[in-house]
Design a protein around this motif. Structure first.
Motif, PDB file in Angstrom:
ATOM      1  N   GLU A 300       4.746   7.279   9.169  1.00 20.91           N
ATOM      2  CA  GLU A 300       4.731   8.472   8.311  1.00 20.91           C
ATOM      3  C   GLU A 300       5.304   8.205   6.924  1.00 20.91           C
ATOM      4  O   GLU A 300       5.121   9.019   6.004  1.00 20.91           O
ATOM      5  N   ILE A 301       5.973   7.080   6.767  1.00 17.99           N
ATOM      6  CA  ILE A 301       6.560   6.773   5.465  1.00 17.99           C
ATOM      7  C   ILE A 301       5.476   6.656   4.393  1.00 17.99           C
ATOM      8  O   ILE A 301       5.744   6.797   3.197  1.00 17.99           O
ATOM      9  N   GLY A 302       4.242   6.450   4.814  1.00 18.97           N
ATOM     10  CA  GLY A 302       3.135   6.363   3.876  1.00 18.97           C
ATOM     11  C   GLY A 302       2.878   7.656   3.127  1.00 18.97           C
ATOM     12  O   GLY A 302       2.155   7.663   2.121  1.00 18.97           O
ATOM     13  N   ALA A 303       3.469   8.773   3.592  1.00 17.91           N
ATOM     14  CA  ALA A 303       3.292  10.061   2.914  1.00 17.91           C
ATOM     15  C   ALA A 303       4.165  10.181   1.673  1.00 17.91           C
ATOM     16  O   ALA A 303       3.976  11.101   0.871  1.00 17.91           O
ATOM     17  N   LEU A 304       5.118   9.256   1.500  1.00 16.32           N
ATOM     18  CA  LEU A 304       6.044   9.332   0.359  1.00 16.32           C
ATOM     19  C   LEU A 304       5.413   8.672  -0.862  1.00 16.32           C
ATOM     20  O   LEU A 304       5.857   7.627  -1.339  1.00 16.32           O
ATOM     21  N   GLY A 327       0.737   0.744   2.369  1.00 15.29           N
ATOM     22  CA  GLY A 327      -0.220   0.553   1.294  1.00 15.29           C
ATOM     23  C   GLY A 327      -0.537   1.827   0.520  1.00 15.29           C
ATOM     24  O   GLY A 327      -1.204   1.773  -0.519  1.00 15.29           O
ATOM     25  N   ARG A 328      -0.077   2.977   1.012  1.00 13.28           N
ATOM     26  CA  ARG A 328      -0.312   4.248   0.317  1.00 13.28           C
ATOM     27  C   ARG A 328       0.748   4.537  -0.743  1.00 13.28           C
ATOM     28  O   ARG A 328       0.601   5.488  -1.515  1.00 13.28           O
ATOM     29  N   LEU A 329       1.806   3.740  -0.765  1.00 17.54           N
ATOM     30  CA  LEU A 329       2.897   3.999  -1.709  1.00 17.54           C
ATOM     31  C   LEU A 329       2.522   3.450  -3.083  1.00 17.54           C
ATOM     32  O   LEU A 329       3.091   2.478  -3.576  1.00 17.54           O
ATOM     33  N   ARG A 352      -2.305  -3.876  -1.807  1.00 16.24           N
ATOM     34  CA  ARG A 352      -2.876  -2.871  -2.705  1.00 16.24           C
ATOM     35  C   ARG A 352      -1.823  -2.315  -3.669  1.00 16.24           C
ATOM     36  O   ARG A 352      -2.159  -1.575  -4.585  1.00 16.24           O
ATOM     37  N   LEU A 353      -0.566  -2.651  -3.419  1.00 19.18           N
ATOM     38  CA  LEU A 353       0.526  -2.098  -4.222  1.00 19.18           C
ATOM     39  C   LEU A 353       0.605  -2.854  -5.545  1.00 19.18           C
ATOM     40  O   LEU A 353       1.484  -3.694  -5.760  1.00 19.18           O
ATOM     41  N   THR A 354      -0.301  -2.553  -6.429  1.00 22.24           N
ATOM     42  CA  THR A 354      -0.466  -3.334  -7.654  1.00 22.24           C
ATOM     43  C   THR A 354       0.617  -3.067  -8.694  1.00 22.24           C
ATOM     44  O   THR A 354       0.657  -3.751  -9.722  1.00 22.24           O
ATOM     45  N   ARG A 355       1.492  -2.082  -8.444  1.00 28.92           N
ATOM     46  CA  ARG A 355       2.569  -1.811  -9.391  1.00 28.92           C
ATOM     47  C   ARG A 355       3.880  -2.481  -8.998  1.00 28.92           C
ATOM     48  O   ARG A 355       4.848  -2.444  -9.762  1.00 28.92           O
ATOM     49  N   VAL A 356       3.916  -3.082  -7.841  1.00 25.64           N
ATOM     50  CA  VAL A 356       5.150  -3.702  -7.357  1.00 25.64           C
ATOM     51  C   VAL A 356       5.526  -4.885  -8.246  1.00 25.64           C
ATOM     52  O   VAL A 356       4.700  -5.749  -8.535  1.00 25.64           O
TER      53      VAL A 356
END
Length: 638
Positions: A300-304, A327-329, A352-356
């Protein structure tokens, strides 16, 4: 035997049988002076029974009915009671046989239900708001049995949710409405984490970390977390923006401990609750260095989706696979889960986290390979993926990470060559690929990374020679290529480097000469050259040491009589054969010759016996009799 004849019995366990009927009065009477523990749970007992001065009474999952008797007021006030799930529904005679088979407590328009009714004596409710027990302090008597008209899947309130009111429906059976400890209500959905029973999970209720991780032992500065009347923005470790939780920093909370900074009861430590996903404006979550925090990372952490900074590092009891929902973050800039016990493969969705900008995955039990999709994370400045069980080759797409400053992937099982595309990462300051299974040569492209300060590629299977370009890098201070299969001499360029401090070449096939200027550099290897000269750079032939250079306590040690070393920087001595000496000669000649045909003479056909090597002739006893050198004409490529 009569029950009074066993008057010293203190514990009686009759649970999980098929007992029916009511509890015999003589049983309770005969044991009233001694019995402190009675467990009759999971039977089919009926009646309303008489109670004694017990310390623990478990009568769950039976068919007890009627009001709770007044005699219960005589029991020990701190008795542990479990009276949940005492419900029996009788089918009305007008129903068909099929309807009788399908009767459920929530089909109240067809069933007549009997159970415990009335109210729970307050003596068992832990003192209410004054209780030291968090459960009773929050819920009082609801922690024993849900009151009439409410329900909970457990039949009583828990630390994680209160009893929720049942929706009133036309035609509800009046007998069911009066029931205590109901576990369901037709038409009413139970919301886990809902403490006030309104069916809506507020931010304050979503902060269940306290209940999930033995919050009573976090420390006195966190006591307000137990009081639900305290606004979430006033809790220690919580920062709000416009009234919503934006940051949680619990680095000072002694999670899952026993109050003495040691591990608390395992069954009480539930880990990170899924309800944390309801904190929709959360941007920063820090719970690092919690050595007793258990569980896994909930999907569920993907909802953040507003999360920018997530640090749960150095929590060694956190385990399980990383949820793909990470990957939704999409807003994430910093992810640190190093020093945990996560396993499985790194999910593809993570790339997919291209801003990391900083990705720390080290010291977990990840398996599989490093995906070529790592090249998508073009804003990465720090990639730390050390001491896992990952294997395979390093993808060439790593060269797309042109913002990368720190690459740390030591202690894995990576094989193959170091990608030459790594040279495109011109902002790199540190490359640490120590203790892998990398082979082939060191890419010449790495000598173009002018910002490079540390190159640590010790303990691999690298071959070839050491490029003089590394000695020309203006900021290179740490150069460790020890324990590989490199050969040749030390380039003169290292002797003129002003930045070089740590220089490790031991455990390779290095030959003389050693640049004099390098031996005179008193900054090398902690100043060992002041005392030991060139031995402070690399041990000479006939000597050895563990690191391959002099150490402060004794320098390089001489080999025992009858033994020597084949190369500079050896860590042990051997008894050298004719073949060993010839190997050195051929390696030196091959490394020092730039003409392909002459180099081939020294490199090729060396897999068989030494007498079959190019230019070698042996006598009938198999001893070397002569060595032939190629003609100078072989310098021509025609």
């Amino acid at each position: 035997e009569k029950w009074e004849d066993v008057c010293h019995l203190s514990s009686l366990f009759l649970n999980d049988n098929r007992l029916t009927g009511s509890l015999p009065g003589e049983l309770l009477l005969g044991l009233s002076s001694s019995l402190t523990e009675l467990d009759v749970g999971n039977n089919a007992l009926t009646g309303n029974g008489k109670m004694t001065k017990l310390e623990r009474l478990d009568a769950q999952s039976n068919r007890f009915q009627g009001s709770l008797p007044q005699e219960m007021n005589r029991m020990y006030p701190d008795v542990q009671l479990n009276l949940t799930n005492n419900l029996k529904c009788l089918v009305q005679k007008s129903l068909t046989r099929m309807a009788m088979k399908s009767c459920r407590p929530f089909l109240i328009e067809h069933c007549l239900c009997k159970s415990l009714t009335g109210t729970v004596p307050k003596i068992f409710c832990g003192g209410g708001a004054m209780s030291v027990n968090m459960l009773y302090r929050q819920f009082g008597c609801d922690a024993i049995l849900c009151p009439a008209g409410t329900f909970h899947p457990n039949g009583a309130a828990s630390l994680f949710a209160g009893c929720r009111p049942c929706a009133v429906r036309k035609g509800d059976d009046a007998s069911l409405i009066k029931v205590l400890g109901r576990t369901s209500c037709n038409g009413t959905h139970f919301v886990h984490g809902d403490l006030n029973g309104d069916g809506i999970l507020s931010e304050r209720e979503a902060l269940r970390l306290y209940a999930y991780t033995i919050g009573r032992n976090w420390g006195p500065q966190f006591d307000s977390w137990a009081d639900l009347s305290v606004d979430q923005c006033d809790l220690a470790g919580v920062t709000c923006v416009d009234g919503s939780v934006a940051k949680i920093d619990l680095t000072d909370a002694a999670m899952c401990t026993n109050g003495d900074r040691k591990a608390g009861p395992v069954h009480e430590c539930k880990g990170i609750p899924a309800e944390i996903s309801r904190l929709s404006n959360l941007e920063i979550l820090v719970m690092n260095r919690r050595q007793f925090l258990r569980g896994s990372l909930p999907s569920e952490i993907g909802a953040l989706t507003k999360m920018k900074y997530l640090d749960i590092s150095s929590c060694p009891l956190l385990t399980g696979q990383l949820p793909s929902e990470l990957g939704r973050l999409a807003s994430l800039r910093y992810l640190n889960i190093g020093g945990c016990s996560f396993n499985g493969t790194v999910p593809e969705e993570l790339y997919r986290l291209t801003r990391v900008e900083k990705l720390h995955l080290s010291m977990n039990s990840f398996t599989g390979t490093l995906s070529s999709h790592i090249g998508r994370m073009t804003k990465l400045k720090e990639l730390m993926l050390s001491r896992t069980q990952m294997e395979g080759t390093l993808p060439a797409t790593i060269g797309f990470l042109t913002a990368l400053e720190n690459l740390e992937m030591y202690g894995n099982r990576f094989s193959g060559s170091i990608p030459s595309t790594l040279g495109h990462c011109t902002n790199l300051k540190r490359i640490d690929l120590f203790n892998n299974r990398l082979s082939s040569t060191i890419p010449e492209s790495l000598t173009k990374i002018t910002s490079l300060q540390i190159l640590h590629i010790k303990l691999n299977r690298l071959t070839g020679t050491i490029s003089s370009g590394f000695g020309e890098l203006p900021y290179l201070s740490w150069f460790d290529v020890s324990t590989n299969r490199l050969h040749g001499t030390i380039p003169e360029s290292f002797g003129t480097s002003e930045a070089l401090k740590d220089f490790r070449l031991g455990g390779n096939m290095i030959y003389e000469p050693i640049p004099k200027s390098l031996c005179e550099n008193q900054d090398i290897n902690g100043g060992l050259t002041k005392t030991y000269g060139c031995s402070g750079v690399i041990c000479p032939l006939g000597t050895f040491s563990d690191p391959g250079h002099a150490i402060h306590s004794e320098g390089c040690k001489p080999c025992p009589e009858g033994r020597t070393t084949m190369y500079l920087g050896s860590s042990s001595c051997i008894k050298i054969t004719e073949e060993d000496i010839l190997t050195i000669l051929y390696d030196v000649m091959a490394a020092s010759n730039s003409f392909p045909l002459q180099r081939g003479h020294w490199e090729l056909n060396r897999d068989g016996e030494v007498c079959t090597w190019n230019g070698v002739e042996c006598n009938k006893d198999g001893r070397i009799s002569s060595i032939g050198f190629p003609l100078l004409g072989l310098n021509s490529e025609n």
